[in-house]
Motif scaffolding. Sequence first.
Motif, short mmCIF file in Angstrom:
data_model
loop_
_atom_site.label_atom_id
_atom_site.label_comp_id
_atom_site.label_asym_id
_atom_site.label_seq_id
_atom_site.Cartn_x
_atom_site.Cartn_y
_atom_site.Cartn_z
N THR A 197 -6.07 -14.78 2.30
CA THR A 197 -6.45 -14.22 3.60
C THR A 197 -7.09 -12.85 3.45
OG1 THR A 197 -4.35 -13.05 3.93
CG2 THR A 197 -4.46 -15.34 4.70
N LEU A 198 -7.62 -12.38 4.57
CA LEU A 198 -7.87 -10.96 4.78
C LEU A 198 -6.94 -10.51 5.89
CD1 LEU A 198 -11.76 -10.70 4.59
CD2 LEU A 198 -10.13 -9.50 3.11
N LEU A 199 -6.22 -9.42 5.65
CA LEU A 199 -5.26 -8.88 6.60
C LEU A 199 -5.83 -7.61 7.24
CD1 LEU A 199 -1.97 -9.17 4.50
CD2 LEU A 199 -3.05 -10.91 5.94
N ARG A 200 -5.43 -7.37 8.52
CA ARG A 200 -5.86 -6.16 9.21
C ARG A 200 -4.64 -5.38 9.70
NH1 ARG A 200 -9.46 -5.21 14.72
NH2 ARG A 200 -7.53 -5.97 15.69
N TYR A 201 -4.71 -4.04 9.51
CA TYR A 201 -3.64 -3.15 9.92
C TYR A 201 -4.22 -1.95 10.67
CZ TYR A 201 -0.49 -5.62 6.71
OH TYR A 201 0.26 -6.58 6.09
N THR A 202 -3.38 -1.35 11.51
CA THR A 202 -3.76 -0.10 12.16
C THR A 202 -3.66 1.04 11.15
OG1 THR A 202 -1.51 0.38 12.88
CG2 THR A 202 -2.89 -0.95 14.36
N LEU A 203 -4.12 2.22 11.55
CA LEU A 203 -4.11 3.37 10.64
C LEU A 203 -2.70 3.91 10.39
CD1 LEU A 203 -7.31 5.35 11.68
CD2 LEU A 203 -7.02 3.60 9.92
N ASP A 204 -1.72 3.45 11.17
CA ASP A 204 -0.34 3.84 10.87
C ASP A 204 0.43 2.69 10.20
OD1 ASP A 204 -0.19 2.22 13.07
OD2 ASP A 204 0.90 3.64 14.33
N GLY A 205 -0.33 1.67 9.71
CA GLY A 205 0.28 0.63 8.90
C GLY A 205 0.91 -0.51 9.66
N ARG A 206 0.57 -0.69 10.95
CA ARG A 206 1.12 -1.80 11.73
C ARG A 206 0.19 -3.00 11.68
NH1 ARG A 206 0.77 -0.85 16.70
NH2 ARG A 206 -0.31 1.17 16.64
N PRO A 207 0.73 -4.24 11.57
CA PRO A 207 -0.11 -5.43 11.56
C PRO A 207 -0.97 -5.52 12.82
CG PRO A 207 2.13 -5.97 10.90
CD PRO A 207 2.16 -4.56 11.41
N ALA A 208 -2.23 -5.92 12.64
CA ALA A 208 -3.16 -6.03 13.76
C ALA A 208 -4.08 -7.22 13.53
CB ALA A 208 -3.97 -4.74 13.91
N GLY A 209 -3.46 -8.40 13.37
CA GLY A 209 -4.23 -9.60 13.07
C GLY A 209 -5.01 -10.13 14.25
N ALA A 210 -5.73 -11.22 14.00
CA ALA A 210 -6.63 -11.78 15.02
C ALA A 210 -5.87 -12.39 16.18
CB ALA A 210 -7.54 -12.83 14.38
N VAL A 249 0.86 -1.18 0.00
CA VAL A 249 0.00 0.00 0.00
C VAL A 249 0.89 1.23 0.00
CG1 VAL A 249 -1.76 1.29 1.28
CG2 VAL A 249 -1.83 -1.21 1.23
N VAL A 250 0.54 2.20 -0.81
CA VAL A 250 1.27 3.47 -0.84
C VAL A 250 0.34 4.59 -0.37
CG1 VAL A 250 2.90 2.80 -2.63
CG2 VAL A 250 0.71 3.83 -3.29
N LYS A 251 0.97 5.64 0.16
CA LYS A 251 0.23 6.83 0.60
C LYS A 251 0.55 7.99 -0.31
CE LYS A 251 1.45 9.14 4.34
NZ LYS A 251 1.60 9.52 5.77
N LEU A 252 -0.51 8.61 -0.83
CA LEU A 252 -0.36 9.82 -1.64
C LEU A 252 -0.74 11.00 -0.76
CD1 LEU A 252 -0.62 7.47 -3.71
CD2 LEU A 252 -1.78 9.06 -5.24
N ILE A 263 2.55 0.25 3.46
CA ILE A 263 2.62 -1.16 3.86
C ILE A 263 3.40 -1.88 2.76
CG2 ILE A 263 1.30 -3.27 4.26
CD1 ILE A 263 -0.98 -1.49 5.29
N ARG A 264 4.41 -2.64 3.17
CA ARG A 264 5.32 -3.25 2.19
C ARG A 264 5.20 -4.77 2.19
NH1 ARG A 264 9.98 0.35 1.23
NH2 ARG A 264 9.92 2.17 2.61
N ASN A 265 5.81 -5.35 1.15
CA ASN A 265 6.13 -6.79 1.08
C ASN A 265 4.91 -7.70 1.12
OD1 ASN A 265 8.91 -6.16 1.01
ND2 ASN A 265 8.94 -6.00 3.25
N LEU A 266 3.81 -7.30 0.51
CA LEU A 266 2.69 -8.22 0.34
C LEU A 266 2.97 -9.10 -0.87
CD1 LEU A 266 -0.40 -5.91 0.99
CD2 LEU A 266 0.83 -7.37 2.60
N PRO A 267 2.57 -10.37 -0.83
CA PRO A 267 2.88 -11.27 -1.95
C PRO A 267 2.10 -10.89 -3.21
CG PRO A 267 1.44 -12.36 -0.37
CD PRO A 267 1.85 -11.06 0.26
N SER A 268 2.75 -11.06 -4.35
CA SER A 268 2.09 -10.77 -5.63
C SER A 268 2.12 -12.02 -6.49
CB SER A 268 2.79 -9.61 -6.35
OG SER A 268 4.13 -9.96 -6.64
N GLY A 269 1.56 -11.90 -7.69
CA GLY A 269 1.43 -13.07 -8.55
C GLY A 269 0.14 -13.80 -8.23
N GLY A 270 -0.33 -14.60 -9.17
CA GLY A 270 -1.62 -15.26 -8.98
C GLY A 270 -2.72 -14.23 -8.94
N HIS A 271 -3.55 -14.30 -7.91
CA HIS A 271 -4.57 -13.26 -7.71
C HIS A 271 -3.88 -12.06 -7.06
CE1 HIS A 271 -6.98 -17.07 -7.73
NE2 HIS A 271 -7.65 -16.36 -8.61
N SER A 272 -3.38 -11.16 -7.86
CA SER A 272 -2.45 -10.15 -7.35
C SER A 272 -3.09 -8.81 -7.00
CB SER A 272 -1.33 -9.90 -8.37
OG SER A 272 -1.88 -9.49 -9.61
#
Length: 403
Positions: free
Chosen positions: A184-197, A126-129, A143-152
């Motif tokens: 999956t579905l991933l969850r992050y805070t508003l400052d881009g930190r992982p916040a999974g279940a 994810v990039v911020k404009l 947010i960096r380093n999410l996997p790509s390829g396949g359903h990208s």
Amino acid sequence: MTTMHTQTSPPNKVSRLLLIAITGLCMAIGLHYAMAQTLAVEAALSTLHVPTGLNIERFSDVSALGAPRMLALDRQGRLLVSLSDTGRIVRLNAQGDAEVIAQGLNAPHGMVLLGEDLLVAEQTGVVKLPKQGDGWGAPQPFIRNLPSGGHSLKTLKLSPDGYLFINVGSSCNVCVEDNPTRATLLRYTLDGRPAGALLTVGRHAQSAIWARGLRNSQSVAWHPQSGEMFATNNGADNRSGQKNGVIDDDLPPEHLNKIEAGQHYGWPYCWGDPAQPGQLMQDPNSVGETAVCQQAQAPALLLPAHSTPIGITFLDQSRLPDDLKQDAIVALHGSWNRKQPSGYALLRVQFRNQQPVASVPFIEGWLQGKQAWGRPVDVIVGADGWLYVSDDLTGWIYRIRSL
């Protein structure tokens, strides 16, 4: 200094008449082309089956800039449209005219306004404009380093309680993923930190995984009263209900899932059972651990097989008729591998007591026989209360409103 004056002879009468004739011919050709285009649009729209009392129209044509995918609104209520194939985001004014506000992005898809800034989901993150004048500046990593390829393609949504959700589709049709963040579905805070279940402590990094077993959940929406999260999901292709059996075009059904923290939704081992709604059935050609389908979460509602549901929106804030306002609309992008194609339509998901109970056609007709002339992608209620739909085959944005 002597100034030289050159006298130019006026064009003769024949030249003037020729110029007038050519100008008139060009205007006639342009007018004829515009009329032909208008008639073609009207002819296409006339093939759509629209509920009584509603009208569908072409609000904008962005095909010259790219294929429109996901939709969002800016702070002024103007429509934002991602064009994944050309790396652009455009903004539409009240007349439907498009302005490119970002380009050079890596397959931009989902968009979220965060304060005055714009977050955009690309293939790998994810990039911020940052806000800049009446638009946004150059993208910055968020947010960096999410996997790509396949359903990208990645869809990004902001939850009512202030978290960012991102879908990461599977890398394959049916397989056991090496990367745990796939499907999956991933969850992050508003400052881009992982916040999974699963809350992790100590030296272990916090996971972003919120829900698993979702082959490709391309859009989510939250029920306006209960706040529960619902996600569309695209099932596997080329499956059979028997071990090494022939492909069954009606398996597996697509899902509308109610997403709960930490749950597994079945893929790649099981799918919703058409014979027993509310339960999962085993894929006989992809068998996992014992009782995996009994432990996974069954879908909230089954949708037509291979219809590719993508965008979903609730209608509570719309100006459409009152009997629609407790329901949701789902965009069916359409199948690619069925003998008789399915999808290419808008589906109405009926809710009772805040739960989905049935799906019925809302607008059909983009599919004519076995040929489709349009493919709905996303749906959103605009600032004016009408329903807007993107179509990445025609390149159009439709507006649906009351007569």
